[in-house]
Structures are given as C-alpha cells and as structure tokens.
Design a protein around this motif. Sequence first.
Motif, PDB file in Angstrom:
ATOM      1  N   MET A   1     -15.465  -6.354  -9.194  1.00 54.66           N
ATOM      2  CA  MET A   1     -16.407  -5.452  -9.835  1.00 54.66           C
ATOM      3  C   MET A   1     -17.638  -6.246 -10.283  1.00 54.66           C
ATOM      4  O   MET A   1     -17.505  -7.299 -10.892  1.00 54.66           O
ATOM      5  N   LYS A   2     -18.806  -5.720  -9.979  1.00 54.62           N
ATOM      6  CA  LYS A   2     -20.014  -6.488 -10.254  1.00 54.62           C
ATOM      7  C   LYS A   2     -20.513  -6.236 -11.677  1.00 54.62           C
ATOM      8  O   LYS A   2     -20.421  -5.135 -12.203  1.00 54.62           O
ATOM      9  N   MET A   3     -21.099  -7.298 -12.248  1.00 58.29           N
ATOM     10  CA  MET A   3     -21.564  -7.230 -13.631  1.00 58.29           C
ATOM     11  C   MET A   3     -22.688  -6.208 -13.798  1.00 58.29           C
ATOM     12  O   MET A   3     -22.848  -5.626 -14.865  1.00 58.29           O
ATOM     13  N   GLU A   4     -23.441  -5.961 -12.717  1.00 56.96           N
ATOM     14  CA  GLU A   4     -24.541  -4.984 -12.819  1.00 56.96           C
ATOM     15  C   GLU A   4     -24.017  -3.580 -13.107  1.00 56.96           C
ATOM     16  O   GLU A   4     -24.740  -2.737 -13.622  1.00 56.96           O
ATOM     17  N   LEU A   5     -22.727  -3.348 -12.744  1.00 55.80           N
ATOM     18  CA  LEU A   5     -22.124  -2.056 -13.050  1.00 55.80           C
ATOM     19  C   LEU A   5     -21.603  -2.013 -14.482  1.00 55.80           C
ATOM     20  O   LEU A   5     -21.521  -0.947 -15.089  1.00 55.80           O
ATOM     21  N   ILE A   6     -21.239  -3.160 -15.007  1.00 52.24           N
ATOM     22  CA  ILE A   6     -20.570  -3.231 -16.311  1.00 52.24           C
ATOM     23  C   ILE A   6     -21.564  -3.285 -17.468  1.00 52.24           C
ATOM     24  O   ILE A   6     -21.376  -2.646 -18.494  1.00 52.24           O
ATOM     25  N   GLN A   7     -22.638  -4.059 -17.261  1.00 52.34           N
ATOM     26  CA  GLN A   7     -23.556  -4.320 -18.378  1.00 52.34           C
ATOM     27  C   GLN A   7     -24.096  -3.037 -19.035  1.00 52.34           C
ATOM     28  O   GLN A   7     -24.147  -2.962 -20.270  1.00 52.34           O
ATOM     29  N   PRO A   8     -24.475  -2.011 -18.272  1.00 51.88           N
ATOM     30  CA  PRO A   8     -24.962  -0.790 -18.928  1.00 51.88           C
ATOM     31  C   PRO A   8     -23.931  -0.162 -19.872  1.00 51.88           C
ATOM     32  O   PRO A   8     -24.302   0.412 -20.895  1.00 51.88           O
ATOM     33  N   ALA A  13     -22.239   1.088 -25.288  1.00 53.31           N
ATOM     34  CA  ALA A  13     -21.202   1.066 -26.327  1.00 53.31           C
ATOM     35  C   ALA A  13     -21.745   0.405 -27.585  1.00 53.31           C
ATOM     36  O   ALA A  13     -21.517   0.879 -28.713  1.00 53.31           O
ATOM     37  N   ASP A  14     -22.470  -0.680 -27.403  1.00 48.89           N
ATOM     38  CA  ASP A  14     -23.059  -1.405 -28.523  1.00 48.89           C
ATOM     39  C   ASP A  14     -23.997  -0.479 -29.305  1.00 48.89           C
ATOM     40  O   ASP A  14     -23.917  -0.362 -30.534  1.00 48.89           O
ATOM     41  N   ALA A  15     -24.874   0.225 -28.589  1.00 50.99           N
ATOM     42  CA  ALA A  15     -25.871   1.083 -29.248  1.00 50.99           C
ATOM     43  C   ALA A  15     -25.215   2.285 -29.935  1.00 50.99           C
ATOM     44  O   ALA A  15     -25.518   2.600 -31.087  1.00 50.99           O
ATOM     45  N   VAL A  16     -24.300   2.940 -29.229  1.00 52.55           N
ATOM     46  CA  VAL A  16     -23.683   4.161 -29.782  1.00 52.55           C
ATOM     47  C   VAL A  16     -22.774   3.817 -30.961  1.00 52.55           C
ATOM     48  O   VAL A  16     -22.803   4.489 -31.997  1.00 52.55           O
ATOM     49  N   VAL A  95     -21.114   7.239 -24.823  1.00 51.68           N
ATOM     50  CA  VAL A  95     -21.298   5.880 -24.281  1.00 51.68           C
ATOM     51  C   VAL A  95     -21.536   5.961 -22.770  1.00 51.68           C
ATOM     52  O   VAL A  95     -22.478   5.354 -22.237  1.00 51.68           O
ATOM     53  N   ILE A  96     -20.713   6.741 -22.091  1.00 58.55           N
ATOM     54  CA  ILE A  96     -20.848   6.823 -20.634  1.00 58.55           C
ATOM     55  C   ILE A  96     -22.160   7.514 -20.259  1.00 58.55           C
ATOM     56  O   ILE A  96     -22.869   7.077 -19.348  1.00 58.55           O
ATOM     57  N   GLY A  97     -22.506   8.552 -20.991  1.00 54.85           N
ATOM     58  CA  GLY A  97     -23.770   9.244 -20.730  1.00 54.85           C
ATOM     59  C   GLY A  97     -24.955   8.302 -20.853  1.00 54.85           C
ATOM     60  O   GLY A  97     -25.846   8.276 -19.993  1.00 54.85           O
ATOM     61  N   ASN A  98     -24.962   7.500 -21.899  1.00 50.38           N
ATOM     62  CA  ASN A  98     -26.077   6.564 -22.109  1.00 50.38           C
ATOM     63  C   ASN A  98     -26.088   5.473 -21.038  1.00 50.38           C
ATOM     64  O   ASN A  98     -27.158   5.043 -20.593  1.00 50.38           O
ATOM     65  N   ALA A  99     -24.907   5.030 -20.613  1.00 52.39           N
ATOM     66  CA  ALA A  99     -24.835   4.016 -19.559  1.00 52.39           C
ATOM     67  C   ALA A  99     -25.339   4.580 -18.229  1.00 52.39           C
ATOM     68  O   ALA A  99     -26.030   3.906 -17.460  1.00 52.39           O
ATOM     69  N   VAL A 100     -24.997   5.838 -17.977  1.00 52.71           N
ATOM     70  CA  VAL A 100     -25.400   6.487 -16.731  1.00 52.71           C
ATOM     71  C   VAL A 100     -26.925   6.599 -16.640  1.00 52.71           C
ATOM     72  O   VAL A 100     -27.507   6.459 -15.562  1.00 52.71           O
ATOM     73  N   VAL A 101     -27.563   6.826 -17.781  1.00 56.45           N
ATOM     74  CA  VAL A 101     -29.030   6.889 -17.797  1.00 56.45           C
ATOM     75  C   VAL A 101     -29.592   5.573 -17.263  1.00 56.45           C
ATOM     76  O   VAL A 101     -30.495   5.540 -16.429  1.00 56.45           O
ATOM     77  N   SER A 102     -29.014   4.474 -17.737  1.00 59.80           N
ATOM     78  CA  SER A 102     -29.476   3.151 -17.317  1.00 59.80           C
ATOM     79  C   SER A 102     -29.197   2.920 -15.824  1.00 59.80           C
ATOM     80  O   SER A 102     -30.055   2.421 -15.090  1.00 59.80           O
ATOM     81  N   LEU A 103     -27.995   3.295 -15.375  1.00 60.67           N
ATOM     82  CA  LEU A 103     -27.654   3.106 -13.955  1.00 60.67           C
ATOM     83  C   LEU A 103     -28.508   4.009 -13.067  1.00 60.67           C
ATOM     84  O   LEU A 103     -28.879   3.629 -11.954  1.00 60.67           O
ATOM     85  N   ASN A 104     -28.815   5.202 -13.554  1.00 58.14           N
ATOM     86  CA  ASN A 104     -29.673   6.114 -12.787  1.00 58.14           C
ATOM     87  C   ASN A 104     -31.056   5.510 -12.598  1.00 58.14           C
ATOM     88  O   ASN A 104     -31.664   5.644 -11.534  1.00 58.14           O
TER      89      ASN A 104
END
Lengths: 168, 146
Positions: A1-8, A13-16, A95-104
């Motif tokens: 699994m690549k870190m680019e997928l994990i970091q968001p 999680a940190d922000a929320v 958390v997932i919603g906010n991460a998805v924004v970044s990945l999008n």
Amino acid sequence: MKMELIQPFINAADAVLAQGLKSPMSMGHLTMEEEAYRRKGVAALVWLTGDIEGRIIFDLDPKTATKVASGFAGMELPESEELVREAVCELANQVIGNAVVSLNDQGFHFRIHPPALHNAEQGTKSSEDTEALVICFETATGAMFMNIALRYNQKLEKEQALGVRAAN
Amino acid sequence: MEQFAPVKRSKDGQPVRYLIVDDSVFARKNLARIVETFGGQIAGEAGDGLTAITEYDRTHPDIVLMDITMPQMEGIEAAEKIVQQHPDARIVMVSSVGYQENIVAALQRGARHFVQKPVKPEVLYEVIKYVLGEDATVASAAGAGA
C-alpha cells in the motif's frame, strides 16, 4: 500500500480529532497487519469503491468516543452505548470524507459508502494486495485505531496499461 | 455552547424552521443543537433522501440541512427532487465529502450552499444568513456571541 494513499487519512484524522477533542493528540505506532483484524473497542467500517477500493475501520474505546462526541456537541454528553456507536460512525464518516477531498484533488475518484458498525470480533485476513496498515492515535482519553486496507482499482490499472500499450 | 444573535423570519418574526437530513442520529442531534443556538426551530428530521422528500412536503421548512452520503437516496438526488417540486426550497448541503465535483453537482442540482463537516457553528450561522438573505432578520440580543 502506497503512502500517498495513507497520508490524507492521517491528516484528516489529525484535523477532525483535534477539533473534536480540543486537546493534543499524537500518532503512536504504525504497523502492518498480516493476521485477521481483531476489534479492540467500538468499530465502524467504511467501504470505498472507484479508482481506489478497499475498506477502513475506525476503532475507539468507549471513553474516547464519548469525549469526541462531547467535543462535537460542544457540551458534555453522558456515555451510552448508542452515543458511542453513533459517534464512532460519524467520526469515521468525517475523517474519510475529509481524506477523500484531498485524494480527489490528486485526481482519484471514488464513492464512499455509509459507515456501518463492525460487530465481529475478528475480520477477514488481509491479502498481499490489500494488506492492512494500522495507525494508532494517542489521545488524552485513550487510543483510536485506524485500520486501512486500500488498493488501486486493478481493472482500471489494466485498462490504463492496455491504453498505454495501444497508444505505443 | 456559544449563543448567536437569533435569526428570525422577516415576514412574521417567527423562528427559522429547519429540516435536518442525515443518516447519523448523532449528526442530526448535533446540527439541531447548533441551529437552536441560532434561535432556530426543528421542523423535522430525516435519515435518508427519500424520507427527506416526504418530510419536506409535510413540514415546508425555511431551510434544509442535507447530508450527501446516505442510504436509499443520496443527498444531491434528494435536493434535486425537492427543488423540482419546490423551486424556492433553500437547501444547504452539509457533508464531509466537500470536493469540488460534489459541490458543483449539488449547486447545479439546486442546493444553495455547501458546509464542510465537522461543522463550525460560526460558519453555518453565516451561511444560513446568506442563504435566507432578505427573508431573515437578525434580532439584536444583548450578550450574543456572534
């Protein structure tokens, strides 16, 4: 699994959690999970489908979940099973919603499915291509675990590879 | 929780009535608590898009706060169907999935605004005032937090 997928997901999680808990938190140990997932507290599971697919599990002990719920509500809430379950699912959603924004923003498109409680004591074993990464967040009230098993959509990868070959 | 200067309906000075749509009971209760600090009144709640449509027909709220990711019918589709039937409906999407595509799709299909979760009350307060425009007045409240 690549870190680019994990970091968001770590950033989200940190922000929320910081907004919910209004107190410092730190990232604890980070491990790859080869054995089947074992639930530690109250867990919510969210599936993703699209350019990236897989699942994420949020796992909190009830005291931390109550503290997060109180932080979001802006008032102290009494601990109850229903509140804890709801808080864990909503936290996962946010958390997932906010991460998805970044990945999008990075060009990945996918759909988030509504969070569901993960009641089983033990989940399915991760495989070579969907190995799970477990991240522990330490908070003043207890630990929160985020178990991430994601991979690039293999069908899309094949199509893209064929497209490249055809173009050549 | 912080208190805000109450937002009232211009036409009759009554509290603004909200329909809150989210599949999470916890999120609905949180939003209800927040809009009550704006002087708002809860006209109804729904846990999915289909129920939101029937609840809108039943309650005719001034504002709908609508989640996106929900079972049965997602929020953007529900917003579109409500606006088709009620062109004056004021729908604010409230979701953690705030990427550009979703925001544009929601606005194109009739939503008036978008608020990212976790919801900051001061942000939602400003959005509500903006969306209501001249149909709302902000009552002066001594010691109000906003």
